[in-house]
Design an enzyme around this catalytic site. Structure first.
Site, PDB file in Angstrom:
ATOM      1  N   ARG A  52       0.838  -1.209   0.000  1.00 31.52           N
ATOM      2  CA  ARG A  52       0.000   0.000   0.000  1.00 31.52           C
ATOM      3  C   ARG A  52       0.871   1.257   0.000  1.00 31.52           C
ATOM      4  O   ARG A  52       0.573   2.232  -0.690  1.00 31.52           O
ATOM      5  CB  ARG A  52      -0.942  -0.034   1.213  1.00 31.52           C
ATOM      6  CG  ARG A  52      -1.973   1.065   1.195  1.00 31.52           C
ATOM      7  CD  ARG A  52      -3.041   0.877   2.244  1.00 31.52           C
ATOM      8  NE  ARG A  52      -2.531   1.061   3.599  1.00 31.52           N
ATOM      9  CZ  ARG A  52      -3.247   0.867   4.700  1.00 31.52           C
ATOM     10  NH1 ARG A  52      -4.500   0.438   4.592  1.00 31.52           N
ATOM     11  NH2 ARG A  52      -2.737   1.064   5.889  1.00 31.52           N
ATOM     12  N   LYS A 151      -2.667   6.808   1.098  1.00 26.97           N
ATOM     13  CA  LYS A 151      -2.522   7.145   2.518  1.00 26.97           C
ATOM     14  C   LYS A 151      -1.493   8.276   2.601  1.00 26.97           C
ATOM     15  O   LYS A 151      -0.305   8.056   2.840  1.00 26.97           O
ATOM     16  CB  LYS A 151      -2.090   5.901   3.314  1.00 26.97           C
ATOM     17  CG  LYS A 151      -2.320   6.047   4.810  1.00 26.97           C
ATOM     18  CD  LYS A 151      -2.289   4.689   5.469  1.00 26.97           C
ATOM     19  CE  LYS A 151      -2.233   4.784   6.983  1.00 26.97           C
ATOM     20  NZ  LYS A 151      -3.397   5.382   7.624  1.00 26.97           N
ATOM     21  N   GLU A 184     -16.229   5.767   4.869  1.00 30.12           N
ATOM     22  CA  GLU A 184     -15.513   5.136   5.990  1.00 30.12           C
ATOM     23  C   GLU A 184     -15.573   6.071   7.186  1.00 30.12           C
ATOM     24  O   GLU A 184     -16.175   7.132   7.114  1.00 30.12           O
ATOM     25  CB  GLU A 184     -14.063   4.860   5.591  1.00 30.12           C
ATOM     26  CG  GLU A 184     -13.297   6.111   5.197  1.00 30.12           C
ATOM     27  CD  GLU A 184     -11.848   5.836   4.804  1.00 30.12           C
ATOM     28  OE1 GLU A 184     -11.319   4.772   5.157  1.00 30.12           O
ATOM     29  OE2 GLU A 184     -11.262   6.705   4.155  1.00 30.12           O
TER      30      GLU A 184
HETATM   31  N1  PMP Z   1      -9.349   4.568   6.770  1.00 28.65           N
HETATM   32  C1  PMP Z   1      -8.485   5.541   7.067  1.00 28.65           C
HETATM   33  C2  PMP Z   1      -8.759   6.917   6.607  1.00 28.65           C
HETATM   34  C3  PMP Z   1      -7.341   5.240   7.834  1.00 28.65           C
HETATM   35  O1  PMP Z   1      -6.473   6.205   8.137  1.00 28.65           O
HETATM   36  C4  PMP Z   1      -7.132   3.912   8.256  1.00 28.65           C
HETATM   37  C5  PMP Z   1      -5.894   3.558   9.040  1.00 28.65           C
HETATM   38  N2  PMP Z   1      -5.891   4.122  10.323  1.00 28.65           N
HETATM   39  C6  PMP Z   1      -8.085   2.940   7.937  1.00 28.65           C
HETATM   40  C7  PMP Z   1      -9.173   3.295   7.165  1.00 28.65           C
HETATM   41  C8  PMP Z   1      -7.926   1.512   8.364  1.00 28.65           C
HETATM   42  O2  PMP Z   1      -6.893   0.916   7.635  1.00 28.65           O
HETATM   43  P1  PMP Z   1      -5.960  -0.213   8.274  1.00 28.65           P
HETATM   44  O3  PMP Z   1      -6.838  -1.326   8.656  1.00 28.65           O
HETATM   45  O4  PMP Z   1      -5.012  -0.557   7.191  1.00 28.65           O
HETATM   46  O5  PMP Z   1      -5.302   0.414   9.455  1.00 28.65           O
END
Ligand code: PMP
Length: 288
Positions: A52, A151, A184
């Protein structure tokens, strides 16, 4: 205890880990990052996180001046140097030192920083009682802006939504996209359960492709629970039987109220509890 930080290709004392004021990560939020867990001295899903990270970098035309293997080794070294057994890694890659203009190509070399530390979790009782959330007015990034799958070091949209949540006295907010579909939470992915089926917004609805989300989907399917990726609206959240969030820090946490409306009996649901346990076992190496 002072930490050892990986910066400029070496581990240095925390007090010596410094970046230039001309770093474009600072000047423009120009960079990418990852948050990764360590469980029992093992780095959780490192390959998925690195994939990622490199894809995020590719989209913003940022060249990471290390191969994924070198970065994986540096990450392991940082975890070991800090004696982290159960903790959290922050991997940061900025565009590096440039000038005051926004042109990213004047920055000669990316800046790679690795921090391995303890983790700040939600209080334990929140997992028992479940979390209250609100719907944020601030929408998730439009796909033609910085894509939500990247990210990036610019989290201001999500920060504005987080402020809305905190102002409302709850820890998290659900963000919708420009079409009104659920994207989300500000730092977690969202799931609902309706009639025994897990419904989860597709990534294209505007979410980060969560590593925890992918693991939980896999574990749910293994339990014989049907998982459907489809666009969800506020209606779907209001009439859900269960709701939960997933993320590196939060793991799996039940949601019991949205916009002041209680979800069913106001307690984390049965499937949420099951998946929380399955995730715990998987993360701690007690299941495959
Ligand atoms: N959405 C956002 C905006 C995030 O920053 C994160 C990580 N904190 C997630 C979803 C969850 O992703 P992950 O399970 O890879 O931590």
């Amino acid at each position: 205890m002072a930490l050892k930080i990986w910066i400029n290709n070496a581990l240095v004392d925390e007090k010596d880990a410094k970046i230039s004021v001309f770093d474009h990560g600072l000047l423009y939020g120009d960079g990418v990052f990852e948050g990764i867990r360590v469980y029992g001295s093992k780095i959780f899903e490192l390959d998925a996180h690195l994939k990622r990270l490199y894809e995020s970098a590719e989209v913003i035309r940022l060249k990471i001046d290390m191969t994924p293997e070198q970065l994986a080794n540096a990450t392991r070294k940082t975890v070991e140097a800090n004696g982290v057994v159960d903790g959290y890694i922050r991997l940061i890659v900025t565009r590096g030192v440039g000038s005051l203009g926004i042109n990213p190509f004047v920055c000669e070399k990316s800046q790679i920083i690795i921090i391995a530390d303890n983790i700040q979790l939600y209080p334990g009782d929140l997992y028992e009682t479940g979390m209250r959330v609100i719907s944020a007015c601030t929408i998730r990034n439009h796909p033609l802006a910085i894509p939500p799958q990247v990210k990036s070091l610019n989290y201001l949209n999500n920060i504005l939504a987080k402020i809305e949540a905190l102002d409302a006295g709850v820890p998290e907010a659900i963000m919708y996209n420009h079409e009104g579909f659920v994207a989300e939470a500000t730092g977690d992915n969202v799931f609902i359960i309706k009639n025994g089926v897990i419904n989860v917004p597709p990534i294209q609805a505007g979410s980060l492709e969560g590593i925890t989300r992918a693991v939980v989907i896999r574990l749910a399917k293994k339990e014989g629970i049907e998982v459907v990726e489809k666009n969800l609206t506020r209606f779907d959240l209001y009439v859900a039987d269960e709701m939960f969030l997933t993320g590196t820090a939060a793991e799996v946490i039940g949601v019991v109220e949205i916009d002041g409306r209680q979800i069913v009996d106001g307690k984390p649901g049965r499937i949420t509890g099951l998946l929380r346990k399955k995730f715990f076992d998987y993360a701690h190496g007690r299941s495959k």
